[in-house]
Design a protein around this motif. Sequence first.
Motif, PDB file in Angstrom:
ATOM      1  N   PHE A   1      -9.265   1.520 -10.996  1.00 33.72           N
ATOM      2  CA  PHE A   1     -10.258   2.486 -10.536  1.00 33.72           C
ATOM      3  C   PHE A   1     -10.945   2.004  -9.264  1.00 33.72           C
ATOM      4  O   PHE A   1     -11.088   2.748  -8.289  1.00 33.72           O
ATOM      5  N   MET A   2     -11.351   0.741  -9.261  1.00 33.60           N
ATOM      6  CA  MET A   2     -12.117   0.206  -8.141  1.00 33.60           C
ATOM      7  C   MET A   2     -11.263   0.121  -6.874  1.00 33.60           C
ATOM      8  O   MET A   2     -11.709   0.478  -5.786  1.00 33.60           O
ATOM      9  N   VAL A   3     -10.040  -0.361  -7.017  1.00 31.15           N
ATOM     10  CA  VAL A   3      -9.148  -0.446  -5.855  1.00 31.15           C
ATOM     11  C   VAL A   3      -8.904   0.940  -5.277  1.00 31.15           C
ATOM     12  O   VAL A   3      -9.011   1.163  -4.068  1.00 31.15           O
ATOM     13  N   SER A   4      -8.585   1.883  -6.136  1.00 27.63           N
ATOM     14  CA  SER A   4      -8.279   3.236  -5.681  1.00 27.63           C
ATOM     15  C   SER A   4      -9.470   3.866  -4.975  1.00 27.63           C
ATOM     16  O   SER A   4      -9.358   4.383  -3.859  1.00 27.63           O
TER      17      SER A   4
ATOM     18  N   GLN B   1      -9.324   4.133  -0.850  1.00 28.05           N
ATOM     19  CA  GLN B   1      -9.117   5.499  -0.370  1.00 28.05           C
ATOM     20  C   GLN B   1     -10.301   5.994   0.452  1.00 28.05           C
ATOM     21  O   GLN B   1     -10.115   6.699   1.440  1.00 28.05           O
ATOM     22  N   ILE B   2     -11.521   5.611   0.052  1.00 30.01           N
ATOM     23  CA  ILE B   2     -12.676   5.967   0.871  1.00 30.01           C
ATOM     24  C   ILE B   2     -12.580   5.279   2.220  1.00 30.01           C
ATOM     25  O   ILE B   2     -12.880   5.872   3.270  1.00 30.01           O
TER      26      ILE B   2
ATOM     27  N   ILE C   1     -14.572  -4.420   0.069  1.00 29.33           N
ATOM     28  CA  ILE C   1     -14.920  -4.152  -1.330  1.00 29.33           C
ATOM     29  C   ILE C   1     -13.655  -3.980  -2.166  1.00 29.33           C
ATOM     30  O   ILE C   1     -13.477  -4.606  -3.215  1.00 29.33           O
ATOM     31  N   GLY C   2     -12.767  -3.126  -1.682  1.00 35.10           N
ATOM     32  CA  GLY C   2     -11.569  -2.806  -2.455  1.00 35.10           C
ATOM     33  C   GLY C   2     -10.667  -3.993  -2.672  1.00 35.10           C
ATOM     34  O   GLY C   2     -10.227  -4.271  -3.794  1.00 35.10           O
ATOM     35  N   LEU C   3     -10.365  -4.751  -1.583  1.00 37.00           N
ATOM     36  CA  LEU C   3      -9.433  -5.866  -1.689  1.00 37.00           C
ATOM     37  C   LEU C   3     -10.047  -7.066  -2.402  1.00 37.00           C
ATOM     38  O   LEU C   3      -9.480  -7.588  -3.362  1.00 37.00           O
ATOM     39  N   ALA C   4     -11.214  -7.515  -1.906  1.00 33.14           N
ATOM     40  CA  ALA C   4     -11.803  -8.735  -2.449  1.00 33.14           C
ATOM     41  C   ALA C   4     -12.155  -8.583  -3.924  1.00 33.14           C
ATOM     42  O   ALA C   4     -11.735  -9.392  -4.765  1.00 33.14           O
TER      43      ALA C   4
ATOM     44  N   LEU D   1      -2.105   2.643  -3.305  1.00 27.56           N
ATOM     45  CA  LEU D   1      -1.256   2.337  -4.457  1.00 27.56           C
ATOM     46  C   LEU D   1      -0.371   1.127  -4.177  1.00 27.56           C
ATOM     47  O   LEU D   1      -0.215   0.238  -5.030  1.00 27.56           O
ATOM     48  N   ILE D   2       0.190   1.068  -2.974  1.00 30.16           N
ATOM     49  CA  ILE D   2       1.060  -0.064  -2.619  1.00 30.16           C
ATOM     50  C   ILE D   2       0.263  -1.373  -2.602  1.00 30.16           C
ATOM     51  O   ILE D   2       0.710  -2.397  -3.134  1.00 30.16           O
ATOM     52  N   ILE D   3      -0.922  -1.347  -2.000  1.00 30.95           N
ATOM     53  CA  ILE D   3      -1.761  -2.549  -1.938  1.00 30.95           C
ATOM     54  C   ILE D   3      -2.143  -2.999  -3.345  1.00 30.95           C
ATOM     55  O   ILE D   3      -2.094  -4.193  -3.673  1.00 30.95           O
TER      56      ILE D   3
END
Length: 734
Positions: free
Chosen positions: A407-410, A414-415, A613-616, A705-707
């Motif tokens: 959820f968090m990655v997506s 995406q944002i 935020i998303g990656l870390a 999705l790939i990341i």
Amino acid sequence: MKLNKHYFLILVVVCAMFICSLLVFYLQNTSALKKVLAEQNQQDFTLTLQDDADITELSKKYSFMYDLLAYKVIYDDKNIFRLMKDTRSIDIPMYSEGAAPKTINEIAIDKNFSQDNQLTLGSALTIGNRTYVISGIFTLPDAIMPMVADNGLAYQAKTQAFILCDEAMYSIWEELEKVSYSGRFMEELSEEQQQNALEEMRLNPNIKSIVSKEENPHILAALNTKEKMFKICLLSAVCILVFTVIILLTTTIIQNINETKSDMGILKALGYTTTQIAKKYLIIGVFVLVGGVIGYGMSSIISPLFINRINATFLVPDIPQNFNGLQFILFIIMPALCFSILAFGLAVFTLRKPPLEMIYKTETIKVNIFVKKRQKRRKTKPFRKTVFRSIITNNILLVFLAMLTGFMVSANLQIAFSLQAMADKVSSITLKGIEYESNVRYQEAKEMESLKADTPYFVRDCKMEFPNGEVLNNGQFMALYNSMSLFKLYSIQKQHNIDISQQKGIVVNDWMRKKYDLAIGDTIKIYINNDIYPLPITAIEQSVYGETVYGDGAMAIQAGILDRAVYNGVFTADNVEFDNKQHVFVSKFEDIVKSSSQQKGTYIALSFLFIIIGLALSILTIGIVVKVIITANRKYLALMKAFGYTNSECNRIVLSGFRIIAYIGFVIGTFYAIALSHFLFGTLAKSSTIAIPMTPDSKAIMLSLIIFAISYELIMLLYKKSINAVSLQEVMMK
């Protein structure tokens, strides 16, 4: 709790604090900036009057003080200067260096021009054939988003400058003087009374136009838009980050308590009190405190660079960043105390059980009809499915946490990618339909017979009253004479070129539609020179900002707005140079491109934050989740190995099921990001001067999705060694 074992705690808190603090620091900077501007007696509105209007009578009627805004624009060989007298009582200049000019040979220049040209106090600056000494460097409360030239050229700090001088120097220059007024309401008027006065003034026939400072693009409009955008991003980031940090730290605390439950039981059996055993878990607050301080410190160091990057297009004073004790307590001290209390409370809750039950880690299960049915179903299912179902049912929090990773990655990625795509989309929409090289506005109207191979238009300043009662005071009505012109309008509904000659009403843009709740068929009242023209909306075009409505030239004549077919501007493929004797302005296509590209900085900076935020946090979260899954299920792994299952089979049974859960979280995060973007940025359009085009982006979804897939699988590979290291002997000894 040992630091080397729970270093993830610090990393999670550092990342969360870094992101939130940067956003908060910018909002604090904006708030401090507005306060400084207000202290300079910043205007409440700018107004221009009809020729026979009396400003003194109006000021008495509506209880405001006023100041004359007069300037001359000097077009030099290389530079453009806006010359003003330093006699203001409203919008008082803020001098960062030096002082106001006192002699005919002295001038003061704005901060941006000074920095870009490396000019300092005492430097010489040549304007025309005269050379002046720089006595001061300033910023202006009414030029936050600067506009120096009045010929359509976009602002460039290196070649355009605001100049303040004394009256003697001002009178030397014979350029045309432009005049308007700045107004500031009397202090005894309340906010409500001020708003009511503004509404009345907008409909006053003696006032040609009036723009409040919040709506003025050169004062607070652009700054407010960025502030609101950052508040939206902060709200989104805080909701995700705080939720994630709470779940991660709570899970880690529970897992640590479960791992040491036997030791706690032994201590309890030896006579230690519950408080003596549980108080060691107060150390969790130290980990949170260390992470918070590091994250806060990092953002304090980086925030000046971040703020300068965001404010690069503004002409604003430098606001020093002061330590905020209340913010430090709320952001750092309070979370540390809360998690210390939480860890202590969970330990006390665990210690309520008998010592022997804690030592042997046995659980008292109340057998009821539901438990019996579940046990019966397990007997008929394959062993592998039974094991995974047991893992899921006994670790609901882990299931939720695994879903949270996707959820968090997506949501965040995406944002982030949508913000980048949004900048490109705004630029694309702005440039779409512009096929001219120059937009030339003449001082006098011309007859059609004098027209060459150009696309003519006639534009008039107007007020607009919308069906919801709101009034746009500084609008424009543009009559177009050629639907296949060098300037095309594209429909928001069908994405095709709007044939203006077929429109029996007016065309409004997408921002107006969202801002004023407009729809095709609604009627807008157009006020021109005290005459009212009610015109229906027949189409909506794609532009996401702008205060111009469009209509066909023949329709304008029929409605009475024009008495004959004349034009006062053309769109032309020629590269026309500005001539102040016949042109009001000349806007070039290249200037529009430059202006559009300058606005990308904000969106790129915000997207960079959300990518962090998303990656870390996703990598940290996945790592914690997988570690906890393996630690919590060592018994199952050991038993499976004892029954002859290979390491690869153990990996598939224990971890693969959580992979599916994580991808379900990714899907939920996708819908969340789309819904959040539509809601928040739709709300922003209501209170700003731009409608942010946020639409689902298939490329952003696929890239996210790939990341996520790569990050998840790499971490799974790294933790395979932990699964391989689990042995039956180790579990039995524990």
